[in-house]
Design an enzyme around this catalytic site. Structure first.
Site, short mmCIF file in Angstrom:
data_model
loop_
_atom_site.label_atom_id
_atom_site.label_comp_id
_atom_site.label_asym_id
_atom_site.label_seq_id
_atom_site.Cartn_x
_atom_site.Cartn_y
_atom_site.Cartn_z
CE LYS A 109 3.16 -5.59 6.36
NZ LYS A 109 4.33 -4.85 6.78
NE ARG A 162 1.72 -5.10 18.10
CZ ARG A 162 2.43 -5.96 17.36
NH1 ARG A 162 2.75 -5.64 16.12
NH2 ARG A 162 2.83 -7.11 17.85
CD GLU A 177 -1.49 -2.31 2.01
OE1 GLU A 177 -0.27 -2.60 2.00
OE2 GLU A 177 -2.35 -3.02 2.55
CG HIS A 213 -26.58 10.94 21.97
ND1 HIS A 213 -27.76 11.52 22.39
CD2 HIS A 213 -25.59 11.53 22.69
CE1 HIS A 213 -27.49 12.44 23.29
NE2 HIS A 213 -26.18 12.47 23.50
CD GLU A 250 -0.06 -5.41 14.18
OE1 GLU A 250 -0.57 -4.28 14.14
OE2 GLU A 250 0.90 -5.73 13.47
C1 G6Q Z 1 2.79 -3.11 13.31
C2 G6Q Z 1 2.57 -3.95 12.14
C3 G6Q Z 1 2.02 -3.26 10.92
C4 G6Q Z 1 3.03 -2.39 10.19
C5 G6Q Z 1 2.48 -2.05 8.82
C6 G6Q Z 1 3.40 -1.15 8.03
O1 G6Q Z 1 3.16 -3.49 14.39
O2 G6Q Z 1 3.69 -4.69 11.86
O3 G6Q Z 1 0.89 -2.49 11.20
O4 G6Q Z 1 3.31 -1.25 10.92
O5 G6Q Z 1 2.22 -3.23 8.12
O6 G6Q Z 1 4.65 -1.73 7.84
P1 G6Q Z 1 5.84 -0.89 7.27
O7 G6Q Z 1 6.15 0.21 8.24
O8 G6Q Z 1 6.99 -1.84 7.12
O9 G6Q Z 1 5.41 -0.32 5.96
#
Ligand code: G6Q
Length: 551
Positions: free
Chosen positions: A514, A278, A221, A394, A363
């Site tokens: 992914k 995260r 993405e 509400h 996660e």
């Molecule tokens: C977080 C996950 C996941 C990750 C995204 C983006 O703990 O692993 O949310 O942050 O998939 O990954 P990249 O930073 O490698 O693009």
């Protein structure tokens, strides 16, 4: 650790004496009503509270007795929580499935601290990046950093997803009050082109800076959006590729891929594999946050995180905010079998906080096997969800008050507002206190009847009560407070992971996503009819899409 204690830690969680004692204890407590527990103990509302680092937690409206806390604390001890904390802060590779240290606490350690990963002190590296970020942010904010045509940067777009998006979005919204109002901040995450198209539709490329945020710099993405952004930007300069260095910077652990994309690594802000996605909003992933609120406010946020880290590391479990909140979560998930937790901030600035917490909690603790690969025989991470109050009142609060499910709630509120307008704040706070009160105490049939309600209507208007909640109160939503709040939940998740004996720091479910789509993309795009080897449903859906999109 003493041999006897070690032996307990190696036991499966449900075999620990405290877990067993909690099972028996639960049978007594589930019969108790908060109404009576409060009536029988005039001090309860003052006693079952903790204050640390300026955050006040009232946990008296939980379905617990003093014995519950004692047993939960014993469970934490028998789960080796103290050792797990020490191992983490020491830089041990506690993320076993990825063989990595878990050191987001190093991101907010003071300059003179020393935290070793494979014998290397990472704290100077952290501060070198923070200094580089501060220098860059100052130059963009004061107009010294200019776009390709000499215009100053007025718009910043962070491109990232998951951990490289949710923290920056949440922090920007939460700290908007402190942000540079002459600049626009937007966030593009979804591979749906609508996200990008809407983000740039009214922007001038000459004034727009993109931050491509990706730990791996390979995420589908993010790379798709980054390439689209580059085309959009370069087109704005008549196709001159030299413009890229003025309008693109990267945040990543992967210098090679950053260079391949065409971003000068001098404009790359680094972080490390010991920072989980995260857990990265306070790393260079927070570059957009720092651009918005400035380096001093960003450092104040880090200081807030650090204060909570120190509290978590040093406070006795029974006075330890994250430990208590984590244990209460275990109490509801594993004994009451509550499936979810609602997070209900009574502050509009925290509107993305529940979404942020969803990733952090789900996660991290959405796992079905223990560290040693054995299937768990108990519930792990609950579902987190929520909306800011009073809006939720509400809509879905109905189910919390009168539905058939037990939903423990975390209320978050501030005694001071950042926007003092008339009586708004008193009304807001009256609502949050009233909700917690109503959930706990309900309304009996006698009370409803006494209001003159006709008999047939009484059952509909009865509130059983005994719905548990935490109340987290702080003075003001500042960068420092936000740091404390996030760290509070980080460590509460950690506490639960230790009890459940799971790896809270891997994410194989996310990794799966992914790769899955990579197989289908060429099947959708190929000019020739591709041979399809999926199940009949997927094959059919692919054919239908091809027919519609290829005409
Ligand atoms: C977080 C996950 C996941 C990750 C995204 C983006 O703990 O692993 O949310 O942050 O998939 O990954 P990249 O930073 O490698 O693009």
């Amino acid at each position: 650790m003493a041999e006897a204690a070690k032996a307990l830690v190696t036991r499966r969680p449900r075999k620990r004496p405290a877990w067993r004692a909690l099972e028996a204890h639960y049978k007594k407590v589930r019969e108790l009503h908060l109404r009576h527990m409060f009536a029988d103990d005039a001090q309860r509302g003052e006693r079952l509270t903790v204050e640390a680092t300026g955050l006040f937690l009232d946990y008296s409206k939980n379905r617990i007795t003093d014995e519950t806390i004692e047993l939960l604390v014993q469970l934490a001890e028998q789960s080796g929580l103290r050792d797990r904390i020490d191992a983490t802060f020491r830089g041990d590779k506690i993320n076993v499935t990825e063989n990595r240290a878990v050191l987001h606490i190093a991101l907010r350690a003071p300059r003179d601290a020393s935290i070793l990963v494979d014998g290397h002190n990472v704290v100077p590296d952290v501060h070198a990046v923070l200094d580089k970020m501060a220098d860059f942010c100052n130059r963009v904010r004061n107009g010294e950093w200019k776009g390709f045509t000499g215009k100053r940067i007025r718009n910043v777009i962070n491109i990232g997803i998951g951990g490289s998006d949710l923290g920056p979005v949440m922090a920007y919204e939460a700290l908007r009050h402190y942000s540079e109002r002459s600049m626009t901040f937007r966030f593009v995450s979804n591979v749906d082109a609508t996200d990008f198209a809407e983000a740039v539709h009214d922007l001038d490329p000459a004034e727009t800076l993109f931050i491509v945020s990706s730990k791996t710099f390979t995420t589908l993405e993010t790379m798709a959006n980054a390439h689209t952004a580059r085309e959009w930007s370069v087109k704005g300069f008549g196709g001159d590729e030299n413009s890229v260095s003025k309008h693109f910077v990267a945040v990543s652990t992967n210098a090679k891929e950053v260079a391949k994309f065409g971003i000068d690594t001098a404009n790359m802000f680094e972080f490390w594999d010991w920072v989980g996605g995260r857990y990265s909003m306070d790393s260079a992933i927070g570059l957009s946050t720092m651009l918005a609120i400035g380096p001093d406010n960003f450092r104040a946020m880090l200081d807030g995180f650090h204060q909570m880290d120190e509290h978590f590391r040093s406070a006795p479990f029974e006075r330890n905010l994250p430990v208590l909140m984590g244990l209460l979560g275990v109490w509801y998930a594993d004994f009451f079998e509550a499936e979810t937790v609602a997070v209900l901030p009574y502050d509009q600035y925290l509107k993305r906080f529940p979404a942020y917490l969803q990733q952090l909690t789900m996660e991290s603790n959405g796992k079905h096997v223990t560290l040693d690969g054995k299937e768990v025989t108990y519930q792990t991470g609950p579902i987190y969800w929520g909306e800011p109050g009073t809006n939720g009142q509400h809509s879905f609060y109905q189910l919390i008050h009168q539905g058939t499910k037990l939903i423990p709630c975390d209320f978050i509120a501030f005694t001071e507002t950042l926007n003092p307008l008339g009586r708004h704040h008193d009304m807001l706070i009256a609502n949050v206190f009233a909700q917690a009160e109503a959930l706990a105490f309900g309304k009996t049939a006698e009370q409803v009847k006494a209001e003159g309600t006709p008999d047939w209507l009484v059952p509909h208007r009865v509130f059983e009560g005994n719905r548990p909640s935490n109340m987290i109160l702080a003075e003001r939503l500042t960068p420092e407070t936000l740091g404390k709040l996030v760290a509070l939940y980080e460590h509460s998740v950690f506490t639960q992971g230790a009890i459940w004996k799971i790896d809270s720091f891997d994410q194989w479910g996310v990794e799966l996503g992914k790769v899955l789509a990579q197989r289908i993309i060429p099947e959708l795009e190929s000019a020739e009819e591709p041979p399809l080897n999926h199940d009949s449903s997927t094959n059919n859906l692919i054919r239908r899409y091809r027919k519609a999109s290829h005409g």
